[in-house]
Write a protein that holds these residues in place. Structure first.
Motif, mmCIF file in Angstrom:
data_model
loop_
_atom_site.group_PDB
_atom_site.id
_atom_site.type_symbol
_atom_site.label_atom_id
_atom_site.label_comp_id
_atom_site.label_asym_id
_atom_site.label_seq_id
_atom_site.Cartn_x
_atom_site.Cartn_y
_atom_site.Cartn_z
ATOM 1 N N ALA A 93 0.832 -1.201 0.000
ATOM 2 C CA ALA A 93 0.000 0.000 0.000
ATOM 3 C C ALA A 93 0.869 1.255 0.000
ATOM 4 O O ALA A 93 1.987 1.254 0.511
ATOM 5 C CB ALA A 93 -0.910 0.004 1.226
ATOM 6 N N ASP A 94 0.325 2.328 -0.569
ATOM 7 C CA ASP A 94 1.041 3.599 -0.606
ATOM 8 C C ASP A 94 1.435 4.083 0.785
ATOM 9 O O ASP A 94 2.521 4.637 0.977
ATOM 10 C CB ASP A 94 0.209 4.672 -1.305
ATOM 11 N N ALA A 95 0.578 3.890 1.776
ATOM 12 C CA ALA A 95 0.894 4.339 3.137
ATOM 13 C C ALA A 95 2.133 3.616 3.657
ATOM 14 O O ALA A 95 2.998 4.227 4.300
ATOM 15 C CB ALA A 95 -0.291 4.105 4.062
ATOM 16 N N ARG A 96 2.233 2.348 3.375
ATOM 17 C CA ARG A 96 3.408 1.593 3.813
ATOM 18 C C ARG A 96 4.652 2.066 3.068
ATOM 19 O O ARG A 96 5.712 2.270 3.677
ATOM 20 C CB ARG A 96 3.195 0.095 3.591
ATOM 21 N N ILE A 97 4.538 2.230 1.768
ATOM 22 C CA ILE A 97 5.677 2.698 0.969
ATOM 23 C C ILE A 97 6.135 4.058 1.486
ATOM 24 O O ILE A 97 7.326 4.283 1.697
ATOM 25 C CB ILE A 97 5.300 2.763 -0.531
ATOM 26 N N ALA A 98 5.199 4.968 1.696
ATOM 27 C CA ALA A 98 5.545 6.306 2.185
ATOM 28 C C ALA A 98 6.210 6.231 3.559
ATOM 29 O O ALA A 98 7.155 6.980 3.836
ATOM 30 C CB ALA A 98 4.305 7.188 2.239
ATOM 31 N N SER A 99 5.755 5.333 4.417
ATOM 32 C CA SER A 99 6.357 5.229 5.748
ATOM 33 C C SER A 99 7.817 4.784 5.644
ATOM 34 O O SER A 99 8.667 5.255 6.405
ATOM 35 C CB SER A 99 5.565 4.272 6.645
ATOM 36 N N ILE A 100 8.124 3.915 4.708
ATOM 37 C CA ILE A 100 9.490 3.417 4.524
ATOM 38 C C ILE A 100 10.425 4.552 4.108
ATOM 39 O O ILE A 100 11.617 4.532 4.415
ATOM 40 C CB ILE A 100 9.506 2.266 3.495
ATOM 41 N N LEU A 101 9.885 5.546 3.464
ATOM 42 C CA LEU A 101 10.682 6.691 3.006
ATOM 43 C C LEU A 101 10.809 7.776 4.065
ATOM 44 O O LEU A 101 11.491 8.776 3.852
ATOM 45 C CB LEU A 101 10.057 7.259 1.722
ATOM 46 N N LEU A 104 11.847 6.339 11.043
ATOM 47 C CA LEU A 104 11.690 4.963 11.513
ATOM 48 C C LEU A 104 10.439 4.797 12.375
ATOM 49 O O LEU A 104 9.759 3.768 12.290
ATOM 50 C CB LEU A 104 12.928 4.520 12.300
ATOM 51 N N GLU A 105 10.126 5.807 13.156
ATOM 52 C CA GLU A 105 8.994 5.716 14.085
ATOM 53 C C GLU A 105 7.655 5.548 13.364
ATOM 54 O O GLU A 105 6.685 5.090 13.955
ATOM 55 C CB GLU A 105 8.935 6.965 14.979
ATOM 56 N N ALA A 106 7.591 5.924 12.092
ATOM 57 C CA ALA A 106 6.338 5.855 11.343
ATOM 58 C C ALA A 106 6.092 4.473 10.732
ATOM 59 O O ALA A 106 5.044 4.244 10.138
ATOM 60 C CB ALA A 106 6.336 6.918 10.242
ATOM 61 N N ASP A 111 9.124 -3.509 9.252
ATOM 62 C CA ASP A 111 9.789 -2.598 8.318
ATOM 63 C C ASP A 111 10.888 -1.799 9.016
ATOM 64 O O ASP A 111 11.944 -1.541 8.437
ATOM 65 C CB ASP A 111 8.777 -1.646 7.674
ATOM 66 N N ARG A 112 10.642 -1.434 10.272
ATOM 67 C CA ARG A 112 11.623 -0.656 11.025
ATOM 68 C C ARG A 112 12.921 -1.443 11.220
ATOM 69 O O ARG A 112 14.007 -0.882 11.138
ATOM 70 C CB ARG A 112 11.036 -0.223 12.370
ATOM 71 N N VAL A 113 12.838 -2.744 11.465
ATOM 72 C CA VAL A 113 14.049 -3.564 11.625
ATOM 73 C C VAL A 113 14.889 -3.498 10.352
ATOM 74 O O VAL A 113 16.100 -3.276 10.406
ATOM 75 C CB VAL A 113 13.687 -5.035 11.970
ATOM 76 N N ILE A 114 14.240 -3.661 9.207
ATOM 77 C CA ILE A 114 14.966 -3.644 7.929
ATOM 78 C C ILE A 114 15.488 -2.239 7.626
ATOM 79 O O ILE A 114 16.661 -2.059 7.273
ATOM 80 C CB ILE A 114 14.064 -4.149 6.787
ATOM 81 N N ALA A 115 14.643 -1.229 7.765
ATOM 82 C CA ALA A 115 15.057 0.145 7.452
ATOM 83 C C ALA A 115 16.159 0.624 8.394
ATOM 84 O O ALA A 115 17.094 1.313 7.966
ATOM 85 C CB ALA A 115 13.860 1.087 7.503
ATOM 86 N N ALA A 116 16.082 0.274 9.663
ATOM 87 C CA ALA A 116 17.127 0.667 10.617
ATOM 88 C C ALA A 116 18.448 0.004 10.254
ATOM 89 O O ALA A 116 19.518 0.615 10.398
ATOM 90 C CB ALA A 116 16.718 0.310 12.044
#
Length: 184
Positions: A93-101, A104-106, A111-116
């Motif tokens: 979903a767009d909301a998930r994609i946007a949060s990844i960008l 981290l708190e969002a 996803d936070r584990v991978i992005a961090a």
């Protein structure tokens, strides 16, 4: 000099040494058409690409999380655009994609584990033992290795794209123009 020093190579000028790659991944995206200026590199790149893109222990969604975050950290519009479209194609979903960008708190915990981890690779060039354990808990040790390889792989591609000023492929640009990323 006008335009990129190494523009995407069109089919008419495709290197003879890469004839067997014509019509496959190598001619499907401009990033590989740029890399074709160094045929030996593109040929050597192909097996790693197959592993990172198709055989990753991260799975399709977490691979996209890593790639989207890598593109964001690099400031690569090309990687960002291509992987927003690819993430949508696999059902993100767009909301998930946007949060990844974003921060981290969002993000969701997964996803936070991978992005961090991506952030740590960019900021400290390593994952500390706690981050390694968190990634292993999520995707196993094979996933940890694949995560590090994915960041490195896309960091190399992103650096080429930025250095050679490769524009976003027309079809991807049109898809994003028709449907910009909008958090839901």
């Amino acid at each position: 000099m006008s335009g990129p020093a190494f523009p995407p190579i069109p089919d008419a000028d495709w290197p003879e040494a890469l004839d067997d790659l014509k019509g496959g991944f190598a001619t499907g995206l401009d990033v590989y058409r740029v890399m074709a200026h160094r045929p030996e590199l593109l040929r050597a790149w192909a097996p790693l690409r197959r592993h990172v893109v198709q055989e990753t222990a991260l799975g399709a969604e977490l691979s996209e999380v890593a790639i989207l975050r890598t593109g964001q950290r690099l400031g690569s519009d090309y990687e960002g655009a291509h992987h927003i479209v690819r993430a949508r194609k696999i059902g993100m979903a767009d909301a998930r994609i946007a949060s990844i960008l974003g921060p981290l708190e969002a993000m969701s915990e997964t996803d936070r584990v991978i992005a961090a981890a991506v952030d740590a690779i960019f900021d400290r060039h390593r994952l500390d033992p706690g981050q390694q354990a968190a990634v292993i808990d999520l995707v196993g040790s094979a996933g940890l290795f694949d995560l590090i390889a994915t960041v490195g792989f896309y960091r190399v591609l992103g650096t080429m794209l930025l250095s050679f000023e490769t524009p976003v492929d027309e079809g991807i640009a049109a898809a994003l123009a028709a449907r910009p990323l909008e958090p839901e």
